[in-house]
Write an enzyme that holds these catalytic residues in place. Structure first.
Site, PDB file in Angstrom:
ATOM      1  N   LYS A 287     -10.113   2.022 -15.653  1.00  0.00           N
ATOM      2  CA  LYS A 287     -10.652   1.316 -14.502  1.00  0.00           C
ATOM      3  C   LYS A 287     -11.510   1.957 -13.641  1.00  0.00           C
ATOM      4  O   LYS A 287     -10.517   2.576 -12.344  1.00  0.00           O
ATOM      5  CB  LYS A 287      -9.928  -0.035 -13.965  1.00  0.00           C
ATOM      6  CG  LYS A 287     -10.128  -0.589 -12.817  1.00  0.00           C
ATOM      7  CD  LYS A 287     -11.665  -1.478 -12.819  1.00  0.00           C
ATOM      8  CE  LYS A 287     -11.984  -1.977 -11.268  1.00  0.00           C
ATOM      9  NZ  LYS A 287     -12.757  -0.814 -10.814  1.00  0.00           N
TER      10      LYS A 287
ATOM     11  N   GLY B  43      -5.264   5.174  -5.104  1.00  0.00           N
ATOM     12  CA  GLY B  43      -6.031   4.119  -4.031  1.00  0.00           C
ATOM     13  C   GLY B  43      -5.147   3.864  -2.953  1.00  0.00           C
ATOM     14  O   GLY B  43      -4.261   4.461  -2.503  1.00  0.00           O
ATOM     15  N   SER B  44      -5.381   2.706  -2.392  1.00  0.00           N
ATOM     16  CA  SER B  44      -4.727   2.286  -1.248  1.00  0.00           C
ATOM     17  C   SER B  44      -3.365   1.579  -1.403  1.00  0.00           C
ATOM     18  O   SER B  44      -3.137   1.118  -2.544  1.00  0.00           O
ATOM     19  CB  SER B  44      -5.629   1.042  -0.629  1.00  0.00           C
ATOM     20  OG  SER B  44      -5.964  -0.089  -1.517  1.00  0.00           O
TER      21      SER B  44
ATOM     22  N   GLY C 282      -1.553  -0.865  -4.470  1.00  0.00           N
ATOM     23  CA  GLY C 282      -0.532  -0.441  -4.814  1.00  0.00           C
ATOM     24  C   GLY C 282       0.499  -1.315  -4.837  1.00  0.00           C
ATOM     25  O   GLY C 282       1.381  -1.564  -5.917  1.00  0.00           O
TER      26      GLY C 282
ATOM     27  N   GLU D 236      -0.364   6.904  -6.256  1.00  0.00           N
ATOM     28  CA  GLU D 236      -0.497   8.180  -5.284  1.00  0.00           C
ATOM     29  C   GLU D 236      -1.540   7.261  -4.217  1.00  0.00           C
ATOM     30  O   GLU D 236      -2.449   6.684  -4.617  1.00  0.00           O
ATOM     31  CB  GLU D 236      -1.798   9.078  -6.125  1.00  0.00           C
ATOM     32  CG  GLU D 236      -1.018   9.680  -7.264  1.00  0.00           C
ATOM     33  CD  GLU D 236      -0.083  10.780  -6.843  1.00  0.00           C
ATOM     34  OE1 GLU D 236      -0.019  11.114  -5.672  1.00  0.00           O
ATOM     35  OE2 GLU D 236       0.594  11.291  -7.560  1.00  0.00           O
TER      36      GLU D 236
HETATM   37  P1  NAD Z   1      -8.756   0.860  -3.604  1.00  0.00           P
HETATM   38  O1  NAD Z   1      -7.073   0.507  -3.544  1.00  0.00           O
HETATM   39  O2  NAD Z   1      -9.317   0.020  -2.720  1.00  0.00           O
HETATM   40  O3  NAD Z   1      -9.192   0.991  -4.887  1.00  0.00           O
HETATM   41  C1  NAD Z   1      -8.774   1.989  -5.779  1.00  0.00           C
HETATM   42  C2  NAD Z   1      -9.059   1.304  -7.205  1.00  0.00           C
HETATM   43  O4  NAD Z   1      -8.192   0.150  -7.457  1.00  0.00           O
HETATM   44  C3  NAD Z   1     -10.383   0.702  -7.683  1.00  0.00           C
HETATM   45  O5  NAD Z   1     -10.604   1.465  -9.075  1.00  0.00           O
HETATM   46  C4  NAD Z   1     -10.270  -0.619  -7.475  1.00  0.00           C
HETATM   47  O6  NAD Z   1     -11.375  -1.196  -8.222  1.00  0.00           O
HETATM   48  C5  NAD Z   1      -8.825  -0.872  -8.026  1.00  0.00           C
HETATM   49  N1  NAD Z   1      -8.511  -2.358  -7.189  1.00  0.00           N
HETATM   50  C6  NAD Z   1      -8.926  -2.938  -6.046  1.00  0.00           C
HETATM   51  N2  NAD Z   1      -8.090  -3.975  -6.140  1.00  0.00           N
HETATM   52  C7  NAD Z   1      -7.249  -4.082  -7.285  1.00  0.00           C
HETATM   53  C8  NAD Z   1      -6.366  -5.066  -7.603  1.00  0.00           C
HETATM   54  N3  NAD Z   1      -6.199  -6.070  -7.052  1.00  0.00           N
HETATM   55  N4  NAD Z   1      -6.026  -4.992  -8.929  1.00  0.00           N
HETATM   56  C9  NAD Z   1      -6.222  -3.712  -9.616  1.00  0.00           C
HETATM   57  N5  NAD Z   1      -6.926  -2.618  -9.194  1.00  0.00           N
HETATM   58  C10 NAD Z   1      -7.470  -3.075  -7.844  1.00  0.00           C
HETATM   59  O7  NAD Z   1      -8.815   2.203  -2.961  1.00  0.00           O
HETATM   60  P2  NAD Z   1      -9.983   3.179  -2.707  1.00  0.00           P
HETATM   61  O8  NAD Z   1     -10.773   2.395  -1.505  1.00  0.00           O
HETATM   62  O9  NAD Z   1     -10.763   3.230  -3.887  1.00  0.00           O
HETATM   63  O10 NAD Z   1      -9.644   4.656  -2.073  1.00  0.00           O
HETATM   64  C11 NAD Z   1      -9.197   4.859  -1.289  1.00  0.00           C
HETATM   65  C12 NAD Z   1      -7.675   4.964  -0.943  1.00  0.00           C
HETATM   66  O11 NAD Z   1      -7.087   5.773  -1.847  1.00  0.00           O
HETATM   67  C13 NAD Z   1      -7.247   5.626   0.256  1.00  0.00           C
HETATM   68  O12 NAD Z   1      -6.396   4.768   0.981  1.00  0.00           O
HETATM   69  C14 NAD Z   1      -6.875   6.928  -0.173  1.00  0.00           C
HETATM   70  O13 NAD Z   1      -5.767   7.697   0.819  1.00  0.00           O
HETATM   71  C15 NAD Z   1      -6.395   6.711  -1.443  1.00  0.00           C
HETATM   72  N6  NAD Z   1      -6.385   8.036  -2.189  1.00  0.00           N
HETATM   73  C16 NAD Z   1      -5.216   8.461  -2.548  1.00  0.00           C
HETATM   74  C17 NAD Z   1      -5.184   9.551  -3.170  1.00  0.00           C
HETATM   75  C18 NAD Z   1      -3.649  10.372  -3.418  1.00  0.00           C
HETATM   76  O14 NAD Z   1      -3.773  11.336  -4.410  1.00  0.00           O
HETATM   77  N7  NAD Z   1      -3.003  10.160  -2.986  1.00  0.00           N
HETATM   78  C19 NAD Z   1      -6.454  10.215  -3.668  1.00  0.00           C
HETATM   79  C20 NAD Z   1      -7.590   9.701  -3.377  1.00  0.00           C
HETATM   80  C21 NAD Z   1      -7.454   8.352  -2.632  1.00  0.00           C
END
Ligand code: NAD
Length: 494
Positions: free
Chosen positions: A189, A242-243, A247, A265
């Site tokens: 995704k 992601g966030s 998570g 992560e």
């Molecule tokens: P996000 O959590 O909004 O989205 C990440 C992914 O999750 C996207 O593909 C999104 O479509 C999907 N998603 C959103 N809602 C969902 C749900 N309800 N169910 C399943 N999937 C869903 O995060 P973002 O805004 O894309 O990324 C930014 C965040 O990611 C920041 O907090 C950043 O620190 C973190 N990040 C962490 C690392 C790491 O290695 N630890 C690396 C890069 C980014």
């Protein structure tokens, strides 16, 4: 390899509407719905991509399920799988510049960094795991005579990989590389605001000989497609970057469905601790500025909290300001740009709101204005905020933008307590010439990564993962493969 004319030419090409890749075939959403892909470079509509439904996700999951269960990938000879993954890495390298430019038009990262980290980084990662895949052995347990205990490593099954927008190829490869090398099949995704390059490299995987159904990509909204993957009874592992909010949702979905493994992560508020005895304060300031402002701070491990020993606070802040002001922020497709666009207007507004709040609290804010609005794109000047208190939101919450919060300290104990004073634990750094202090800090900093006298740049041989609410499990290195194996014991009476 990089020259401005070639980049400019590539930028002129129109981008065809993107498609999902399910069971080896490109296809639209089942109901034909699309979403616009907005370029952060100039706010224009770059193309469209499928606004897929939960049913589309389910179809991709079933394709991956069938491809796993019939063994078309995991039962293939390791040497053959390795050859396909090598070929895939080669193709990604062959199209690296096109992929990099497409990626930058999609997500706004400065081109120099995008090329290195995204297609080239992804190719390197895929090759690393291709090399590793025929070096995974089972074990014979040290049992008593008359019995034989064997430990087999078997691929877990179907992997759901949910990817963020800041480095979709690099982070995507951190997940696809070890999952495919272990013999799993995958449904990806991609992020709403950076899907295009992931679709493209999945097409290249097919071209390299990856059997249909082994790698599927479904675009659309996280709350629809991502949620369907996380709720599925046919997905065995989730690997997510992601966030924290998402998570948490994934863990809940796992508990509600089949208790699939969930590897997260997440975000960070990484402390960068500068002692007065740092070997070279000027160099430390330059590297620290890059450590927060590259990719406009949209880096999970960004050193967003600068903890500085009070005796050098003024000197160090001045050097940081100088480094920040020397950075060219602007069109990420210009080779001279040091920091590109913010990924979306939504993210930009969120970043600005943090600074507004800091100003209202009386903090000194340098930089941080929205700029280049006439381009139609999403840009802001990097910002440094002085004397941030541990009580401030800026100290505790991730901005995910080019904003550095500075907090002074007087003693090593205070530095450790400040550094560990958030819910996060992703990355950190310590700058000191004192070897004993460096080792004390490595031991005491609650973080998955501790840099010493540098910030960032760790290669694929070492793991990246967080502690506390920055996540669990690790990407990168051989350890990343462990997430995609089950251990199976065979106990044999001889
Ligand atoms: P996000 O959590 O909004 O989205 C990440 C992914 O999750 C996207 O593909 C999104 O479509 C999907 N998603 C959103 N809602 C969902 C749900 N309800 N169910 C399943 N999937 C869903 O995060 P973002 O805004 O894309 O990324 C930014 C965040 O990611 C920041 O907090 C950043 O620190 C973190 N990040 C962490 C690392 C790491 O290695 N630890 C690396 C890069 C980014």
């Amino acid at each position: 390899m990089l020259d401005q004319d070639t980049i400019d030419t590539l930028c002129q090409t129109s981008v065809a509407p993107a498609q999902n890749l399910i069971d080896g075939a490109s296809c639209p959403a089942s109901d034909g719905a699309v979403m616009e892909v907005i370029s952060p470079v100039d706010g224009s509509v770059l193309t469209t991509m499928p606004r897929s439904t939960a049913a589309d996700a389910e179809r991709a999951i079933m394709a991956a399920r069938t491809a796993f269960d019939d063994g078309r990938w995991c039962s293939m000879a390791p040497a053959a799988r390795k050859k396909i993954m090598y070929r895939w890495a080669e193709l990604i390298e062959q199209y690296a510049l096109e992929l990099a430019v497409l990626g930058v038009r999609n997500n706004g990262t400065e081109i120099g960094m995008a090329l290195k980290a995204e297609p080239l980084g992804a190719a390197q990662t895929i090759r690393y795991y291709a090399e590793a895949l025929d070096k995974v052995y089972g074990e014979i347990a040290p049992t008593a005579e008359g019995t034989l205990g064997m430990i087999h490593k078997t691929p877990v099954g179907v992997v759901g990989a949910i990817i963020p927008w800041n480095f979709p190829l690099m982070i995507g490869a951190w997940k696809l590389g070890p999952a495919l090398a272990a013999g799993c099949t995958v449904v990806v995704k991609p992020p709403e605001t950076a899907s295009l390059t992931l679709i493209r490299i999945a097409e290249l995987a097919l071209e390299a000989g990856l059997p249909a159904g082994v790698l599927n990509v479904v675009t659309g909204e996280g709350a629809v497609v991502g949620a369907a993957i996380s709720e599925s009874m046919h997905v065995d592992v989730l690997t997510f970057t992601g966030s924290g909010t998402t998570g948490r949702r994934l863990m809940e979905a796992s508990a509600r469905s089949n208790m699939k493994r969930v590897y997260l992560e997440l975000g960070g508020k990484s402390p960068n601790v500068v002692f007065a005895d740092a070997p070279d304060l000027a160099q430390a300031a330059k590297v620290s500025a890059a450590g927060i402002f590259r990719n406009s701070g949209q880096v999970c491990i960004a050193g967003s909290r600068l903890l500085v020993e009070r005796s050098v606070q003024a000197e160090f802040t001045a050097a940081l300001l100088e480094a920040m002001n020397a950075m060219t922020v602007g069109n990420p497709l210009d080779l001279g740009t040091a920091a590109g666009a913010i990924n979306s207007e939504h993210q930009l507004n969120q970043n600005l709101a943090f600074l507004e709040e800091a100003r209202a609290q009386g903090r000194t804010v340098h930089g941080g204005a929205r700029i280049l609005q006439d381009t139609g794109g999403f840009y802001m000047a990097p910002a440094i905020v002085e004397d941030v208190s541990p009580k401030d939101r800026l100290f505790r919450e991730e901005v995910f933008g080019p904003v550095l919060a500075i907090t002074p300290f007087d003693t090593e104990e205070e530095a450790i307590s400040l550094a560990n004073g958030t819910e996060f634990g992703l990355a950190s750094a310590v700058w000191t010439s004192n070897l004993s202090r460096a080792h004390r800090m490595i031991a005491k900093l609650q973080a998955g990564v501790v840099h010493v006298n540098t910030y960032g740049g760790a290669d694929g041989t070492v793991p990246l993962g967080g502690v506390k609410q920055s996540g669990n499990g690790h990407d990168k290195s051989l350890h990343a493969m462990e997430k995609f194996f089950d251990l199976k014991t065979a106990w044999i009476a001889l």
